[in-house]
Design an enzyme around this catalytic site. Structure first.
Site, PDB file in Angstrom:
ATOM      1  N   ARG A  54       2.949  -4.586 -17.082  1.00 60.15           N
ATOM      2  CA  ARG A  54       1.506  -4.379 -17.224  1.00 60.15           C
ATOM      3  C   ARG A  54       0.915  -5.534 -18.006  1.00 60.15           C
ATOM      4  NH1 ARG A  54       1.152  -1.270 -13.819  1.00 60.15           N
ATOM      5  NH2 ARG A  54       0.296   0.834 -13.778  1.00 60.15           N
ATOM      6  N   GLU A  89      -6.886  -8.002 -16.060  1.00 58.57           N
ATOM      7  CA  GLU A  89      -6.937  -8.309 -14.625  1.00 58.57           C
ATOM      8  C   GLU A  89      -8.062  -7.511 -13.957  1.00 58.57           C
ATOM      9  OE1 GLU A  89      -2.807  -6.999 -13.984  1.00 58.57           O
ATOM     10  OE2 GLU A  89      -3.566  -5.463 -12.635  1.00 58.57           O
ATOM     11  N   HIS A 106      -0.839  -8.503  -8.747  1.00 56.71           N
ATOM     12  CA  HIS A 106      -0.397  -7.114  -8.966  1.00 56.71           C
ATOM     13  C   HIS A 106       0.039  -6.473  -7.635  1.00 56.71           C
ATOM     14  CE1 HIS A 106      -0.907  -3.530 -11.916  1.00 56.71           C
ATOM     15  NE2 HIS A 106       0.061  -3.287 -11.059  1.00 56.71           N
TER      16      HIS A 106
HETATM   17  C1  GLV Z   1       1.768  -0.335 -10.341  1.00 58.36           C
HETATM   18  O1  GLV Z   1       1.560  -1.147 -11.173  1.00 58.36           O
HETATM   19  C2  GLV Z   1       2.195   1.010 -10.640  1.00 58.36           C
HETATM   20  O2  GLV Z   1       2.196   1.392 -11.820  1.00 58.36           O
HETATM   21  O3  GLV Z   1       2.544   1.732  -9.700  1.00 58.36           O
END
Ligand code: GLV
Length: 330
Positions: free
Chosen positions: A239, A268, A286
């Site tokens: 994250r 982000e 991401h």
């Molecule tokens: C993506 O970042 C998730 O947490 O599934």
């Protein structure tokens, strides 16, 4: 009477069809970007919502949406939820574990390989028409096979990466986690628990896979980067906020570490301009869980949580299961 459910973001049409068989459904297929006030307005009178990691569910939203009973996140991470506030308000949260584990572990490995072997930098060079001839040290990167991989956070995805590293690439795997794995799991992953300091100092490549929490904020900043090898690679698929992006950009510029592969960023979709200016960093938006079949499985699981809870008073992957005891079906 059917419960009212909002799907806050665009999802697969077949998942909407499944939900529409059970609920009065409101959707956002144009994927409009809503302010928090617009999200609250869309949620009026809704008992359930399908969110992604981009929608924030906090005490203020819960107070403004008293009909809400469940927020089903289409993500395994749930740092967009204030789970304590949800529990206090009697609202169930759910996430999408397991279905994305291997796909995300694959991507972590892809990002590690791309970063250590300088693939993005080399591709940009080629596309720019700069390739005139072979040279012995052109884009020479760091060895992956046989090197030492450090994993910070060792849940399901970390374990998937460890198995790939140990069994596929002959790497030594060390990890640091609040809780140590049991001996059988450590042996299946061929991974050895070490202190955070040893992890930082010994690894050739560091993979971040820990969930975000206030305690994990800037778990890797200037002091941690300073302990790493100057030849080391850092990969963050966890994250934004776990890495201090400004400190990382400075470390990459100064040669404190060699390279970084980042799929997640502080704030982000904005990316720190200092990172954008560097060539020794591979940047992706991401997408670690982004294969069609995995994203479909995530959407299905989020939908199943809504159906199971609002129709049957149960849930598949609840985050605060204590809510189920007092749950009334719609
Ligand atoms: C993506 O970042 C998730 O947490 O599934």
């Amino acid at each position: 009477m059917k419960a009212a459910v909002l799907v806050a973001r665009a999802v697969f049409p077949e998942v909407l069809e499944k939900l529409a068989a059970h609920f009065e459904l409101s959707t956002n297929q144009p994927d409009a970007v809503w302010t928090q006030a617009q999200l609250i307005s869309q949620l009026q009178g809704k008992q359930g919502v399908l969110t992604t990691g981009s929608e924030r569910v906090d005490a203020a939203l819960l107070a403004a949406c008293p009909a809400l009973k469940i927020c089903a996140n289409m993500a395994v991470g749930f740092n967009n939820f204030d789970l304590d506030a949800m529990s206090a308000a009697g609202v169930l949260g759910s996430n999408t574990p397991d279905v994305l584990t291997d796909t995300t572990a694959d991507f972590g490995f892809a990002l590690l390989l791309a970063t250590a072997r300088r693939m993005a930098e080399a591709e940009h060079f080629l596309r720019a028409g700069l390739w005139s001839r072979w040279r012995y040290d052109m884009f020479a990167g760091a060895e992956v096979h046989g090197s030492t991989l450090g994993i910070l956070g060792m849940g399901r995805i970390g374990q998937g990466i460890a198995r790939r590293a140990a069994h596929g690439f002959g790497m030594q795997v060390i990890y640091h986690n609040r809780s140590r794995l049991d001996a059988a799991t450590e042996s299946a992953c061929a991974a050895r628990w070490v202190s955070k300091t040893e992890l930082l100092q010994s690894c050739d490549h560091l993979m971040l896979v820990l969930p975000y929490s206030p305690q994990a904020h800037h778990a890797v900043g200037a002091p941690e980067l300073a302990q790493m090898k100057p030849t080391a690679t850092l990969v963050n698929i966890a994250r934004g906020g776990i890495v201090d992006d400004a400190a990382l950009a400075a470390a990459l510029r100064q040669g404190t570490i060699a390279a970084a592969g980042l799929d997640v960023f502080e704030g982000e979709p904005r990316v720190h301009p200092d990172l954008l200016a560097l060539s020794n960093v591979v940047l992706t938006p991401h997408i670690a869980s982004a294969t069609l079949s995995t994203r479909r499985a995530m959407a299905d699981l989020a939908a199943d949580n809504l159906i199971r809870f609002l129709v049957h008073g149960q849930a598949v992957t609840p985050l605060n299961p204590q809510i189920l005891n007092g749950a009334a079906s719609a």
